[in-house]
Enzyme design. Structure first.
Site, PDB file in Angstrom:
ATOM      1  N   HIS A 159     -11.378  -7.560 -12.763  1.00 49.49           N
ATOM      2  CA  HIS A 159     -11.395  -6.168 -12.369  1.00 49.49           C
ATOM      3  C   HIS A 159     -13.155  -7.019 -11.893  1.00 49.49           C
ATOM      4  O   HIS A 159     -14.144  -6.928 -12.611  1.00 49.49           O
ATOM      5  CB  HIS A 159     -12.058  -5.360 -13.045  1.00 49.49           C
ATOM      6  CG  HIS A 159     -12.166  -4.658 -13.025  1.00 49.49           C
ATOM      7  ND1 HIS A 159     -12.285  -3.349 -11.388  1.00 49.49           N
ATOM      8  CD2 HIS A 159     -14.452  -3.923 -12.132  1.00 49.49           C
ATOM      9  CE1 HIS A 159     -12.535  -2.036 -11.568  1.00 49.49           C
ATOM     10  NE2 HIS A 159     -14.162  -2.931 -11.681  1.00 49.49           N
TER      11      HIS A 159
ATOM     12  N   HIS B  43     -10.442  -5.264  -3.189  1.00 50.17           N
ATOM     13  CA  HIS B  43      -8.616  -5.962  -2.879  1.00 50.17           C
ATOM     14  C   HIS B  43      -8.819  -6.022  -1.252  1.00 50.17           C
ATOM     15  O   HIS B  43     -10.098  -5.562  -0.573  1.00 50.17           O
ATOM     16  CB  HIS B  43      -8.214  -4.185  -2.944  1.00 50.17           C
ATOM     17  CG  HIS B  43      -8.676  -3.285  -2.554  1.00 50.17           C
ATOM     18  ND1 HIS B  43      -9.424  -2.682  -2.743  1.00 50.17           N
ATOM     19  CD2 HIS B  43      -8.754  -2.335  -1.741  1.00 50.17           C
ATOM     20  CE1 HIS B  43     -10.149  -1.609  -2.995  1.00 50.17           C
ATOM     21  NE2 HIS B  43      -9.588  -1.393  -1.569  1.00 50.17           N
TER      22      HIS B  43
ATOM     23  N   ASP C 159       0.845  -0.858   0.187  1.00 48.43           N
ATOM     24  CA  ASP C 159       0.221   0.139  -0.350  1.00 48.43           C
ATOM     25  C   ASP C 159       0.956   1.067  -0.327  1.00 48.43           C
ATOM     26  O   ASP C 159       1.844   1.336   0.879  1.00 48.43           O
ATOM     27  CB  ASP C 159      -1.227  -0.144   0.789  1.00 48.43           C
ATOM     28  CG  ASP C 159      -2.241   0.889   1.218  1.00 48.43           C
ATOM     29  OD1 ASP C 159      -3.395   0.660   0.840  1.00 48.43           O
ATOM     30  OD2 ASP C 159      -1.799   2.464   0.822  1.00 48.43           O
TER      31      ASP C 159
HETATM   32  P1  5GP Z   1      -9.872   1.911   0.512  1.00 50.22           P
HETATM   33  O1  5GP Z   1     -10.186   3.056   0.712  1.00 50.22           O
HETATM   34  O2  5GP Z   1     -10.394   0.999  -1.263  1.00 50.22           O
HETATM   35  O3  5GP Z   1     -10.284   0.492   1.139  1.00 50.22           O
HETATM   36  O4  5GP Z   1      -8.265   0.900  -0.295  1.00 50.22           O
HETATM   37  C1  5GP Z   1      -7.492   1.400  -1.280  1.00 50.22           C
HETATM   38  C2  5GP Z   1      -6.078   1.392  -0.559  1.00 50.22           C
HETATM   39  O5  5GP Z   1      -5.312   1.380  -1.704  1.00 50.22           O
HETATM   40  C3  5GP Z   1      -6.095   2.561   0.382  1.00 50.22           C
HETATM   41  O6  5GP Z   1      -4.980   2.369   1.708  1.00 50.22           O
HETATM   42  C4  5GP Z   1      -4.359   3.552  -0.211  1.00 50.22           C
HETATM   43  O7  5GP Z   1      -3.220   4.337   0.606  1.00 50.22           O
HETATM   44  C5  5GP Z   1      -4.300   2.260  -1.707  1.00 50.22           C
HETATM   45  N1  5GP Z   1      -3.845   3.382  -2.764  1.00 50.22           N
HETATM   46  C6  5GP Z   1      -3.953   3.920  -3.741  1.00 50.22           C
HETATM   47  N2  5GP Z   1      -3.543   4.410  -4.884  1.00 50.22           N
HETATM   48  C7  5GP Z   1      -2.497   3.551  -5.001  1.00 50.22           C
HETATM   49  C8  5GP Z   1      -1.461   3.106  -5.537  1.00 50.22           C
HETATM   50  O8  5GP Z   1      -1.612   4.130  -6.253  1.00 50.22           O
HETATM   51  N3  5GP Z   1      -0.311   2.150  -5.121  1.00 50.22           N
HETATM   52  C9  5GP Z   1      -0.780   1.755  -3.705  1.00 50.22           C
HETATM   53  N4  5GP Z   1       0.355   0.962  -4.214  1.00 50.22           N
HETATM   54  N5  5GP Z   1      -1.871   1.789  -3.164  1.00 50.22           N
HETATM   55  C10 5GP Z   1      -2.661   2.978  -3.168  1.00 50.22           C
HETATM   56 ZN    ZN Z   2     -10.502  -2.914 -12.243  1.00 49.79          ZN
END
Ligand code: 5GP
Ligand code: ZN
Length: 112
Positions: free
Chosen positions: A45, A98, A29
């Site tokens: 997807h 994810h 992350d």
């Molecule tokens: P959600 O908030 O959807 O559960 O988790 C999305 C996660 O993706 C977040 O923890 C955020 O830090 C991570 N994230 C967002 N953009 C990127 C990116 O470009 N690269 C990586 N490695 N993580 C990302």
């Molecule tokens: Zn996707």
């Protein structure tokens, strides 16, 4: 498709890869919430947990065989947390399924 994690899987956006096979991709992350914070995604997807069905459940079952392998490789011997945020109330920011793996320290005893 304009999906951040599809682009990461395709290598169009760089990521720090932790694991990859034909069905799953795992990477660190970008904004870690714990000493170890890894995201595991299906290579198909799927929008969120809410979009899991009998047709795509094999990706999810497979991911749950990969998670313990990653945890072992990362040395998370004292445990870890697996989280998947769904939709607005769940604070899902990326609309590609994810699973967060969080560990490497004692986590908080609160879920929300
Ligand atoms: P959600 O908030 O959807 O559960 O988790 C999305 C996660 O993706 C977040 O923890 C955020 O830090 C991570 N994230 C967002 N953009 C990127 C990116 O470009 N690269 C990586 N490695 N993580 C990302
Ligand atoms: Zn996707």
């Amino acid at each position: 498709m304009d999906c951040l994690f599809c682009k990461i899987i395709a290598g169009e956006i760089p990521s720090t890869k932790v694991y990859e096979d034909e069905k799953a991709y795992a990477f660190r992350d970008i904004n870690p919430q714990a000493p170890t914070h890894i995201l595991v995604v299906p290579k198909a997807h799927i929008a969120s947990v809410d979009a899991i069905s009998a047709e795509n459940a094999d990706y999810v079952a497979h991911i749950f065989t990969v998670i313990p392998q990653i945890a072992k490789a990362e040395g998370l011997v004292d445990g870890y947390r697996v989280v998947s945020n769904v939709g607005q109330h769940g604070c899902q920011s990326v609309k590609h399924l994810h699973f967060h793996i969080l560990g490497g320290a004692q986590l908080k005893d609160t879920m929300a």
